[in-house]
Design an enzyme around this catalytic site. Sequence first.
Site, PDB file in Angstrom:
ATOM      1  N   ASP A  57     -38.874 -10.721 -38.773  1.00  0.00           N
ATOM      2  CA  ASP A  57     -37.905  -9.708 -38.327  1.00  0.00           C
ATOM      3  C   ASP A  57     -38.317  -9.053 -37.016  1.00  0.00           C
ATOM      4  OD1 ASP A  57     -36.206 -10.111 -40.501  1.00  0.00           O
ATOM      5  OD2 ASP A  57     -37.307  -8.681 -41.754  1.00  0.00           O
ATOM      6  N   ILE A  58     -38.870  -9.844 -36.129  1.00  0.00           N
ATOM      7  CA  ILE A  58     -39.322  -9.332 -34.839  1.00  0.00           C
ATOM      8  C   ILE A  58     -38.302  -9.602 -33.738  1.00  0.00           C
ATOM      9  CG2 ILE A  58     -40.560 -11.311 -33.833  1.00  0.00           C
ATOM     10  CD1 ILE A  58     -41.998  -7.780 -34.291  1.00  0.00           C
ATOM     11  N   GLY A  59     -37.297 -10.437 -34.048  1.00  0.00           N
ATOM     12  CA  GLY A  59     -36.247 -10.735 -33.079  1.00  0.00           C
ATOM     13  C   GLY A  59     -36.299 -12.134 -32.505  1.00  0.00           C
ATOM     14  N   LYS A  60     -36.913 -13.083 -33.227  1.00  0.00           N
ATOM     15  CA  LYS A  60     -37.000 -14.455 -32.723  1.00  0.00           C
ATOM     16  C   LYS A  60     -35.619 -15.072 -32.532  1.00  0.00           C
ATOM     17  CE  LYS A  60     -39.429 -16.173 -36.046  1.00  0.00           C
ATOM     18  NZ  LYS A  60     -39.452 -14.954 -36.914  1.00  0.00           N
ATOM     19  N   LYS A 102     -34.174 -25.040 -36.307  1.00  0.00           N
ATOM     20  CA  LYS A 102     -34.983 -24.207 -37.200  1.00  0.00           C
ATOM     21  C   LYS A 102     -35.299 -25.042 -38.431  1.00  0.00           C
ATOM     22  CE  LYS A 102     -35.809 -19.746 -39.128  1.00  0.00           C
ATOM     23  NZ  LYS A 102     -35.654 -18.304 -38.936  1.00  0.00           N
ATOM     24  N   GLY A 115     -41.006 -16.595 -39.633  1.00  0.00           N
ATOM     25  CA  GLY A 115     -41.987 -15.515 -39.633  1.00  0.00           C
ATOM     26  C   GLY A 115     -42.889 -15.565 -38.412  1.00  0.00           C
ATOM     27  N   ASN A 172     -39.532  -7.526 -27.190  1.00  0.00           N
ATOM     28  CA  ASN A 172     -38.132  -7.430 -27.595  1.00  0.00           C
ATOM     29  C   ASN A 172     -37.716  -5.977 -27.838  1.00  0.00           C
ATOM     30  OD1 ASN A 172     -35.629  -8.525 -28.254  1.00  0.00           O
ATOM     31  ND2 ASN A 172     -36.120  -8.661 -30.418  1.00  0.00           N
ATOM     32  N   ASN A 173     -36.414  -5.715 -27.703  1.00  0.00           N
ATOM     33  CA  ASN A 173     -35.849  -4.377 -27.930  1.00  0.00           C
ATOM     34  C   ASN A 173     -36.510  -3.319 -27.045  1.00  0.00           C
ATOM     35  OD1 ASN A 173     -33.894  -5.040 -29.872  1.00  0.00           O
ATOM     36  ND2 ASN A 173     -35.441  -5.080 -31.488  1.00  0.00           N
TER      37      ASN A 173
END
Length: 223
Positions: free
Chosen positions: A11-14, A36, A113, A174-175
């Site tokens: 959930d890091i933005g991959k 994927k 992940g 990211n973000n």
Amino acid sequence: MNIFVTGTNTDIGKTYVTKYLYKALRTRGYRVCIFKPFQTEEIGGGRYPDLEIYKNECDLDYDVTSLYTFKDPVSPHLAFKIERHQQLNHQTMIDKLESLKAQFDMILIEGAGGIAVPIYEYSDHFYMTTDLIKDTSDFIVSVLPSKLGAINDAIVHQKYIDHQELPPNVLIMNNYTDSAIEQDNLHTIEKLIHKSVYTLGHQATQESFSEAFIQRIIGGSNG
């Protein structure tokens, strides 16, 4: 060219980064696809969150983007244990990639992940994400958080990549909102690991990547 997109955690933005990187490379004339190989967490009706994004926003069907899919939101190695009718077939994965390479200039391979996730457990060892990268990829895009804790995450991530002697990588935060703490995170990470860190904001488009970032990927260089 096979480009592996990984991160410091789940959930890091991959998927977010992969989606816009796909579009950015396409606008530059490259034939690009997304793959994927291990997707967990069915959201109903045989649909999966990341694969749905690639289908709806990149016009890439499941037969291109997916290989192994699992119902539960767990690590791939546990998903294989739960769904025992599925077994990792290394050659099938390689054959799928070879088929894609014949059709596309660049393949963006999104990992499950973070960088140290186990994919499959054999009787005497684990097949790890690092093994997958070594088997499939020429270059790595490492997605980092911008929040508190980013410095530790980035250092551990980069040290692990270097220790495993993986292909060259580029880091993207990211973000990124350019807040004081994020500015310091960015500056500190660059000084501590001696690599440039690029940024991508929350409301991104394919134009949001710096040209330097795109050229680093196209060139496949470290630094």
